[in-house]
Write a protein that holds these residues in place. Sequence first.
Motif: not given
Lengths: 335, 299
Positions: A141-143, A146-147, A149-151, A257-258, A261-262, B52, B219, B221, B250, B253, B266, B269
């Motif tokens: 989920s954290v991947v 970040i995907w 959020f940024i992309i 969750t994560v 949250a992002m 990524i 995976g 967090t 986390w 980011y 990144f 990730a």
Amino acid sequence: MSSPVPDPVRDRQPIPAAAGPSSPVPSAPARAPFARVLSGIVPYLPAAVPAVMLIIIVVALVHASGFTNFGLQFFSLHFDPPVDQWGIAVFLIGSFLVAVPALFFSMLFGVGLAVASTAYLPKLVTQVLDPFVDLLAGIPSVVYGIWAFIIVAPYFGSTVEPTIHAYLGFLPGFSGPTQSGGTGIMLAVFILTLMALPITTLLIRDSLRAVPKDLWESGLALGATRWEVVRRVAIPYARRGIFSAAFLGFGRAFGETVAVAMVLGSATVLPSSVYAIGNTMAAEMFELLDSAYGNSQFLAALSEMAVVLLIISLVVNVVGRRFISRLYKEQVAGL
Amino acid sequence: MAADLSSTANSILFDRSARTVWRIGFDRWIGRLLPLLFLVAIFPILSLVYYISEKAVPTLTWNVITSTSPYGDHLGVAIVGTFELYLFATSLAVLFGLFGGVAVAEFLPESAANWVRTSANLLVGTPSVILGYMGYITFCLYFGWGLTFEAGAVTMAFFMTPYIFRTADLAFTSVPAPIREAALGSGARPSQYILKVGAPIAFPQILTGIFLALAIGVGETAPIVLTTTASVLVPQNLHSPVTVLTALIWENYAQAPSTGLQTIAFQAAFLILVIVLVLNVVVRVISTIYRKRLEGLYQ
């Protein structure tokens, strides 16, 4: 009362033990009663592991929450730790606001994907395509976070949300101002749809595959098209699997969750439109635990929120799993 | 009479009414459109992997991966931390999950076993943030361990145990009944049956479960972030703080792109993605081999 005829069963005599050292049944070594009881119990003990873990979780959360601190005020809309306002309604509503649409979309796509791969596509093609859906479950989920959020977020902010605003702006909830950043309810729904999709697709697919071949074929032989068989025979037959897919998919989206949250922002007011930022219970608990250090009232409030989240997800899981308890003969990721 | 019948048959077999044309056309078009839904799954995966990799790979040198220097632009500390923490957590989880699963499959009567299975399923369905809270409240505060390696590892063991438990249970219950009965009927003790007959058959599936639990656990967090603190050093002992890859993502980011910390996030990730995908492939390969072997047992 003995019968004149000898009855080998009723008149059975104990077999005399063979005399001498060549006795076929060796006598068991005498054990102390305590050791005997212990050796009777020990093999069963490890079986209690999951139940004990569940009890530890419940006891820890309930103990930390105190559970009588807040009363009905706990479900008010005001969350403001500095002035002792601990209403969780904003986050409870926020959780439903993102989880319910995500569930709707993932059920829609899940039914479509499952029907496509069970009724329409040749087996060779589904063997290539289905693993892609299952792969979605494996991505952490954290991947995703970040995907997104940024992309994805900039793209949502610049293109998707203005487009939807232009076409659907007349609907209630779609009229608010769009955010340039792109984070908010809509992005969270998008990510949660992706995360709930593998579970719903997998369950619906397997319950459609479990429909007896006789039913498919008799439907087709009577002149129905494949779609009519799916619509009138297969889906009604598989309704329990589809039902549990909805519940487990909801559980997945509700407790995530994560990633949430992002991408959801951290608002403590109710979102005014689908473009606004908001927050869910899980994400709020995750972000605020740091600030709760040394403040027992704060920790109690968060633990109480955790208890509410735990109760909801346990209920959802109990209902969802009732129908599929022995459907799966091996481990499935994330199920 | 005969002519009547054949004309009826004709009208059924060669029905060209508008309704039939619509039904057949609808079926044909929905059969063409529904497969397009696979794009909903395939496009995000390709996009995620592509972007990524694009952000991570150009700067991902061997030095970045292996150097354990305490400055923020290397991944070595997080990789060592991840490896040690999950080694510890997996060992604990295998210990509890394996014994528990075998006990449920072999010793417990069916009614009690179903209760235990239900509770294992509920544990799997519990949101990970709840497990993080349990770890924080129980281990960090109540046991007084603080935000350390041990608290994180034991919490992760809590997270992974039910997965391994369920596979061990399934693996031992799916040993073919004739083989089990032959072993027990010819006088094997339960322990002899478990070690010499059941374990060799169940082993590949248990291995799948361990790898799967690891793939899901690596995976995660929330439990890690809630029960450990970040550190710029590799963990010295059980009481030291520890950084793992997911926690690194986390924390970094949302940093400003100019600091370079986002690139580190990144890269972390990317590594997590590679690890998880490799573990998933391993699971798939082992379970395919295993299924063939299990089918062979019945012949």
